[in-house]
Enzyme design. Structure first.
Site, PDB file in Angstrom:
ATOM      1  CG  ASP A 127      -2.332   0.406   0.919  1.00  0.00           C
ATOM      2  OD1 ASP A 127      -2.501   1.238   0.025  1.00  0.00           O
ATOM      3  OD2 ASP A 127      -3.279  -0.063   1.591  1.00  0.00           O
ATOM      4  CG  ASP A 184      -9.667   1.873  -0.706  1.00  0.00           C
ATOM      5  OD1 ASP A 184      -8.665   1.874  -1.443  1.00  0.00           O
ATOM      6  OD2 ASP A 184      -9.606   1.734   0.527  1.00  0.00           O
TER       7      ASP A 184
HETATM    8  C1  GLA Z   1      -6.009   1.169   1.527  1.00  0.00           C
HETATM    9  C2  GLA Z   1      -6.167   0.158   0.392  1.00  0.00           C
HETATM   10  C3  GLA Z   1      -7.276  -0.828   0.746  1.00  0.00           C
HETATM   11  C4  GLA Z   1      -6.939  -1.528   2.053  1.00  0.00           C
HETATM   12  C5  GLA Z   1      -6.726  -0.498   3.153  1.00  0.00           C
HETATM   13  C6  GLA Z   1      -6.178  -1.125   4.429  1.00  0.00           C
HETATM   14  O1  GLA Z   1      -7.127   1.987   1.646  1.00  0.00           O
HETATM   15  O2  GLA Z   1      -6.457   0.809  -0.804  1.00  0.00           O
HETATM   16  O3  GLA Z   1      -7.456  -1.768  -0.278  1.00  0.00           O
HETATM   17  O4  GLA Z   1      -5.803  -2.325   1.883  1.00  0.00           O
HETATM   18  O5  GLA Z   1      -5.783   0.498   2.760  1.00  0.00           O
HETATM   19  O6  GLA Z   1      -5.993  -0.196   5.443  1.00  0.00           O
END
Ligand code: GLA
Length: 374
Positions: A127, A184
């Site tokens: 990430d 997301d």
């Molecule tokens: C980010 C990523 C998500 C998830 C969260 C976890 O937002 O894009 O897919 O992995 O972090 O905290």
């Protein structure tokens, strides 16, 4: 070669967020093996964020699995997952903390990669939160790409920088095998459609070895879980899953796979659809018009086959059409397309010049097609 075709599996985040444990992961591993998900290709079981202690081991500086959530440690979990014929994935971040505020791998890349390899990790989602402003993300993804390779273990590198800095132009060069191209996903129609629309111009960058990751599927969540929001209808889930397949996106399930209803199970294990996603040529589709609230596209598949998808994003049932001319198939060629419905298996006939079909609101029609002379 890793990621010869789009990776398939299950990830804990969409439904469970930080509420993860060894019990949950073991139950999911059992389900993947016993329910037939593994048989159709879902091989990676990935634990997302919030799996570790809040601080590194003060002496070794290694990451430590949460004593509360994973009291037997990660090696134990990896063994359990491997014994069921699955591959094991974990999560970290290029910043000093993960998005959920656990230790990130910044400046610890080689140590962390080594730790993951020793645990038996086969997949790393990486990430992009808490990255120091002075640190270049292109360099940080390359650094983790190097660190993973330095372990000598095959670890699939799933980069998650949300498409920042036009990642489709460079992320393949960091060793990434898939790359999140958007923010997301949430479990509603606007969310998956927004993701799809934002990527239609970038799909040529997605190919064997490194695929555009449209995010974990919300298919089957029906509003439950961390990113549940309003939920989708069955028609929307059909469209979402089919679009991921038409776009050769990784198929990472995000619903509670321990409780899948039969129609969702039939959708996510539909071999004809999965074959479109997993087609080894991984060509992006040609977009055949469509408008604000529809997508019509045709994908070339290996062996002279095609996939045709018609998606109605509108609130009314309506007729959608594909003009074959727009995909390089004029009437004068003498060829038409014979279409087989991937949901019913039915041969719906041979069409030349164009195809028109009624598609219910939010729903789609998807066909496997073959050229046929008049
Ligand atoms: C980010 C990523 C998500 C998830 C969260 C976890 O937002 O894009 O897919 O992995 O972090 O905290």
């Amino acid at each position: 070669m890793l990621a010869k075709t789009p990776p398939m599996g299950f990830n804990t985040w969409n439904t469970f967020g930080s509420q993860i444990s060894d019990k949950l992961v073991m139950e999911c591993a059992d389900v993947m093996k016993d329910s037939g998900l593994l048989d159709v290709g879902y091989r990676y079981l990935v634990i997302d964020d919030c799996w570790s202690e809040k601080l590194r081991d003060p002496e070794t500086h290694r990451l430590v699995a949460s004593h509360e959530k994973f009291p037997r440690g990660m090696r134990f979990i990896a063994d359990y997952v491997h014994e069921r014929g699955l591959l094991f994935g974990i999560y970290s971040c290029d910043g000093v903390r993960t998005c959920g505020d656990y230790p990130g791998s910044f400046d610890h890349e080689f140590l962390d990669a080594q730790t993951f390899a020793e645990w038996g990790v086969d997949f790393l989602k990486y990430d992009n939160c808490y990255r120091p402003g002075s640190a270049d993300q292109k360099m940080l993804y390359a650094r983790m790409g190097m660190a993973l390779r330095a372990t000598g273990r095959d670890i699939l590198f799933s980069a998650c920088n949300w498409g920042q800095e036009e990642s489709w132009r460079w992320i393949r060069s960091t060793g990434a095998h898939m790359y999140r191209s958007t923010g997301d996903i949430f479990d509603n129609a606007e969310s998956y459609r927004g993701i799809v629309r934002s990527q239609t111009g970038h799909l040529c960058a997605s190919a064997p070895g490194c695929f555009n990751d449209l995010d974990m599927l919300t298919v089957g969540m029906f509003g439950k879980g961390l990113v549940g929001t309003t939920g989708c209808t069955g028609a929307d889930y059909r469209s979402q899953f089919s679009l991921w397949c038409m776009f050769s996106a990784p198929l990472m399930l995000g619903c509670d796979i321990r409780n899948i209803n039969p129609s969702i199970y039939a959708l996510i294990t539909n071999r004809a659809l999965i074959a479109i996603d997993q087609d080894e040529e991984a060509r992006p589709p040609i977009f055949l018009g469509g408008g604000e609230d529809s997508i019509v596209c045709l994908k070339f598949l290996k062996g002279g086959a095609y996939a045709l998808g018609l998606f109605n994003f509108g609130e009314e049932d309506r007729e959608l059409h594909a003009l074959f001319e727009d995909a390089g198939l004029p009437f004068a060629s003498g060829y038409g397309l014979r279409l087989r419905d991937v949901f019913t298996g039915e041969d719906v006939g041979r069409y030349s010049e164009y195809f028109r079909v009624k598609v219910p609101a939010h729903d789609c029609r998807v066909y496997r097609a073959a050229l046929e002379k008049a």
